[in-house]
Design a protein around this motif. Sequence first.
Motif, PDB file in Angstrom:
ATOM      1  N   PHE A  87       0.852  -1.191   0.000  1.00  0.00           N
ATOM      2  CA  PHE A  87       0.000   0.000   0.000  1.00  0.00           C
ATOM      3  C   PHE A  87       0.890   1.244   0.000  1.00  0.00           C
ATOM      4  O   PHE A  87       1.609   1.486   0.976  1.00  0.00           O
ATOM      5  N   PRO A  88       0.873   2.063  -1.061  1.00  0.00           N
ATOM      6  CA  PRO A  88       1.647   3.308  -1.053  1.00  0.00           C
ATOM      7  C   PRO A  88       1.254   4.195   0.124  1.00  0.00           C
ATOM      8  O   PRO A  88       0.063   4.345   0.423  1.00  0.00           O
ATOM      9  N   ARG A  89       2.225   4.774   0.786  1.00  0.00           N
ATOM     10  CA  ARG A  89       2.002   5.506   2.035  1.00  0.00           C
ATOM     11  C   ARG A  89       1.101   6.719   1.884  1.00  0.00           C
ATOM     12  O   ARG A  89       0.399   7.101   2.827  1.00  0.00           O
ATOM     13  N   ASP A  90       1.080   7.375   0.693  1.00  0.00           N
ATOM     14  CA  ASP A  90       0.302   8.597   0.506  1.00  0.00           C
ATOM     15  C   ASP A  90      -1.085   8.346  -0.071  1.00  0.00           C
ATOM     16  O   ASP A  90      -1.779   9.298  -0.433  1.00  0.00           O
ATOM     17  N   THR A  91      -1.483   7.075  -0.154  1.00  0.00           N
ATOM     18  CA  THR A  91      -2.806   6.760  -0.703  1.00  0.00           C
ATOM     19  C   THR A  91      -3.898   7.393   0.159  1.00  0.00           C
ATOM     20  O   THR A  91      -3.896   7.275   1.388  1.00  0.00           O
ATOM     21  N   TYR A  92      -4.849   8.058  -0.488  1.00  0.00           N
ATOM     22  CA  TYR A  92      -5.934   8.758   0.203  1.00  0.00           C
ATOM     23  C   TYR A  92      -7.046   7.747   0.477  1.00  0.00           C
ATOM     24  O   TYR A  92      -7.708   7.262  -0.443  1.00  0.00           O
ATOM     25  N   VAL A  93      -7.245   7.406   1.753  1.00  0.00           N
ATOM     26  CA  VAL A  93      -8.157   6.326   2.117  1.00  0.00           C
ATOM     27  C   VAL A  93      -9.092   6.756   3.247  1.00  0.00           C
ATOM     28  O   VAL A  93      -8.898   7.793   3.883  1.00  0.00           O
ATOM     29  N   GLN A  94     -10.069   5.917   3.493  1.00  0.00           N
ATOM     30  CA  GLN A  94     -10.984   6.122   4.620  1.00  0.00           C
ATOM     31  C   GLN A  94     -10.356   5.553   5.884  1.00  0.00           C
ATOM     32  O   GLN A  94     -10.033   4.365   5.947  1.00  0.00           O
ATOM     33  N   ILE A  95     -10.171   6.397   6.895  1.00  0.00           N
ATOM     34  CA  ILE A  95      -9.651   5.973   8.199  1.00  0.00           C
ATOM     35  C   ILE A  95     -10.840   5.707   9.125  1.00  0.00           C
ATOM     36  O   ILE A  95     -11.703   6.579   9.292  1.00  0.00           O
ATOM     37  N   PRO A  96     -10.944   4.522   9.734  1.00  0.00           N
ATOM     38  CA  PRO A  96     -12.107   4.215  10.588  1.00  0.00           C
ATOM     39  C   PRO A  96     -12.158   5.094  11.844  1.00  0.00           C
ATOM     40  O   PRO A  96     -11.172   5.720  12.227  1.00  0.00           O
ATOM     41  N   LYS A  97     -13.297   5.093  12.450  1.00  0.00           N
ATOM     42  CA  LYS A  97     -13.492   5.774  13.730  1.00  0.00           C
ATOM     43  C   LYS A  97     -12.542   5.175  14.777  1.00  0.00           C
ATOM     44  O   LYS A  97     -12.314   3.963  14.802  1.00  0.00           O
ATOM     45  N   TYR A  98     -11.962   6.039  15.638  1.00  0.00           N
ATOM     46  CA  TYR A  98     -11.047   5.531  16.660  1.00  0.00           C
ATOM     47  C   TYR A  98     -11.028   6.455  17.873  1.00  0.00           C
ATOM     48  O   TYR A  98     -11.485   7.613  17.808  1.00  0.00           O
ATOM     49  N   THR A  99     -10.490   5.943  18.963  1.00  0.00           N
ATOM     50  CA  THR A  99     -10.316   6.716  20.193  1.00  0.00           C
ATOM     51  C   THR A  99      -8.828   6.868  20.454  1.00  0.00           C
ATOM     52  O   THR A  99      -8.093   5.879  20.486  1.00  0.00           O
ATOM     53  N   ASP A 100      -8.351   8.109  20.619  1.00  0.00           N
ATOM     54  CA  ASP A 100      -6.919   8.329  20.799  1.00  0.00           C
ATOM     55  C   ASP A 100      -6.493   8.050  22.235  1.00  0.00           C
ATOM     56  O   ASP A 100      -7.321   7.688  23.099  1.00  0.00           O
ATOM     57  N   SER A 101      -5.189   8.215  22.510  1.00  0.00           N
ATOM     58  CA  SER A 101      -4.635   7.884  23.828  1.00  0.00           C
ATOM     59  C   SER A 101      -5.187   8.765  24.934  1.00  0.00           C
ATOM     60  O   SER A 101      -5.139   8.400  26.110  1.00  0.00           O
ATOM     61  N   ALA A 102      -5.732   9.933  24.568  1.00  0.00           N
ATOM     62  CA  ALA A 102      -6.313  10.831  25.570  1.00  0.00           C
ATOM     63  C   ALA A 102      -7.795  10.563  25.799  1.00  0.00           C
ATOM     64  O   ALA A 102      -8.446  11.250  26.590  1.00  0.00           O
ATOM     65  N   GLY A 103      -8.332   9.562  25.098  1.00  0.00           N
ATOM     66  CA  GLY A 103      -9.740   9.210  25.268  1.00  0.00           C
ATOM     67  C   GLY A 103     -10.679   9.952  24.342  1.00  0.00           C
ATOM     68  O   GLY A 103     -11.898   9.785  24.430  1.00  0.00           O
ATOM     69  N   LYS A 104     -10.162  10.782  23.449  1.00  0.00           N
ATOM     70  CA  LYS A 104     -11.008  11.530  22.528  1.00  0.00           C
ATOM     71  C   LYS A 104     -11.413  10.644  21.361  1.00  0.00           C
ATOM     72  O   LYS A 104     -10.595   9.944  20.775  1.00  0.00           O
ATOM     73  N   VAL A 105     -12.699  10.680  21.013  1.00  0.00           N
ATOM     74  CA  VAL A 105     -13.226   9.873  19.914  1.00  0.00           C
ATOM     75  C   VAL A 105     -13.146  10.665  18.607  1.00  0.00           C
ATOM     76  O   VAL A 105     -13.583  11.822  18.548  1.00  0.00           O
ATOM     77  N   HIS A 106     -12.574  10.044  17.572  1.00  0.00           N
ATOM     78  CA  HIS A 106     -12.453  10.676  16.257  1.00  0.00           C
ATOM     79  C   HIS A 106     -13.343   9.932  15.272  1.00  0.00           C
ATOM     80  O   HIS A 106     -13.272   8.709  15.161  1.00  0.00           O
ATOM     81  N   ALA A 107     -14.166  10.670  14.556  1.00  0.00           N
ATOM     82  CA  ALA A 107     -15.065  10.063  13.575  1.00  0.00           C
ATOM     83  C   ALA A 107     -14.274   9.543  12.383  1.00  0.00           C
ATOM     84  O   ALA A 107     -13.135   9.952  12.132  1.00  0.00           O
ATOM     85  N   ALA A 108     -14.876   8.624  11.653  1.00  0.00           N
ATOM     86  CA  ALA A 108     -14.255   8.130  10.423  1.00  0.00           C
ATOM     87  C   ALA A 108     -14.035   9.308   9.474  1.00  0.00           C
ATOM     88  O   ALA A 108     -14.867  10.213   9.375  1.00  0.00           O
ATOM     89  N   HIS A 109     -12.901   9.314   8.787  1.00  0.00           N
ATOM     90  CA  HIS A 109     -12.561  10.429   7.912  1.00  0.00           C
ATOM     91  C   HIS A 109     -11.553   9.958   6.864  1.00  0.00           C
ATOM     92  O   HIS A 109     -10.992   8.876   6.976  1.00  0.00           O
TER      93      HIS A 109
END
Length: 490
Positions: A87-109
């Motif tokens: 997978f080429p590193r700069d490929t523009y893809v959908q990143i799933p929803k996730y929770t970061d180390s600080a507990g903040k929830v990030h929507a899929a983007h």
Amino acid sequence: MLSVLVFIVTASGWAFYTYVNENTDRVNLSLGSDRPEQTEGATNYLIVGTDSRANSGGAYGDVEGQRSDTTILVHFSEDETVTMLSFPRDTYVQIPKYTDSAGKVHAAHKNKFNSAISDGGPSLLVRTVESLTNLRIDHYVSMDLEGFKAITDAIGGVDVCVLPSTFKEYVSENGRTSRNTNDPMSGFVGGPGTVHVNGEQALAFVRQRHGLPGGDLDRIHRQQQFMGAVFHKVIGGGVLKSPSKLEGLISTATGALTLDDSTDIMDLRKLASRLTGIASGGIAMQTLPTHAPGPTEGGNERGEILIGGQRVSVQLYNPADLEKIIAPLGGSTGAATTGTGSAAMTVRVLNGTTIAGLAAGAVDELTAKGYQATNAGNTTDSSNYVTSRVRYGAGMQDAATALQALVPGARLESDASITGLQLILGTSFDGLTDAPVPAPSAAAQSTVADTGSAAATGPGTQAPAAAGAGAGAAGTAPEAAPPTAPNCTY
């Protein structure tokens, strides 16, 4: 490099199993239950090379965290067939929803592929690959920059082969000029011809992307060639028969590998034994085709799009291209495949040399094989191509691979600015092969790499080093006789 280490460890006895299992770094993926179903009889590994600067003392810049410079999905089917997908590193893809180390929830983007591990660690990278392919990842293995360099030094370096520069040089915003044989951005200097690279230069060789005609795609081609060279050195170069070299390698391996909690060295024994086929070119190695975004896709002249209010350079992919690769593996993107029919048999032929009549002769040969070939005259960017090129537009990778199989030594190049297929003839062109025209639908499964060349075979069949030094200026032929071995790459 990771699979080479696994091979070495598994070939070295039970004592090393225990030692490495107890001393290898581990990561807890915590992937949850919302994952693709396991395909019966199949196993999937995710092999990752990160750009983590940890323990490097700032040698590669002061950059926090890590990004996935190299990500390879290795699939073992029920019949033991092995497929490797980069997978080429700069490929523009959908990143799933996730929770970061600080507990903040990030929507899929949507973002660059390599941002997944930077934002959410290895677990988000695994989930991103699973969401793109609908293939369940069973094992995760990674290595950082310092580990890569140390292991290359431990085996005494390897030989790689670099083609001459016959394309426009890359000039960065700060005025530094890069070409494939001399890149101040990565630090690689060497070639054309056969070059011996140790740890520091090996790292520069596989990290370079500026100054390469295909950018990140050609970097992947370099990495594939390097993998084959390492297997050749370890298996055929006497490393396994040298107790002192083995001891050094095993010691280095323990500090270089990171595995997920559910993976141990015994789990990777299958990986090690099957991937030895890289050294002979017996494994299907493919790269997800990508292209820079054009104006109709929101891109500017530099191939940048807006992400979070900033212009970012990305690569776009056609889901149908990914579908063609992963559908035979049991995966799916839900996209319909393209690139078949009359479009796959239409090609514009250009003469990239000063040899009169080269394109006309190729058109006649292609027409005799059923292609709708037209003579498009001479190239405008260079009259000194050495290696022939098959260039293809979106959705045409299979057709391009089929055409490339007829042109000995030709390279594949994805080019979003063209529609269909182009064949640029180099001075090495001496007629089409007598083989029948490959079926485009089968080409993607039979090719060793998306370049169709034995780029992963390593230096076992290297061309002799070029006489003289260095390539000429951009767009001019080098003074040295160009290397022509099929394992050469830019």
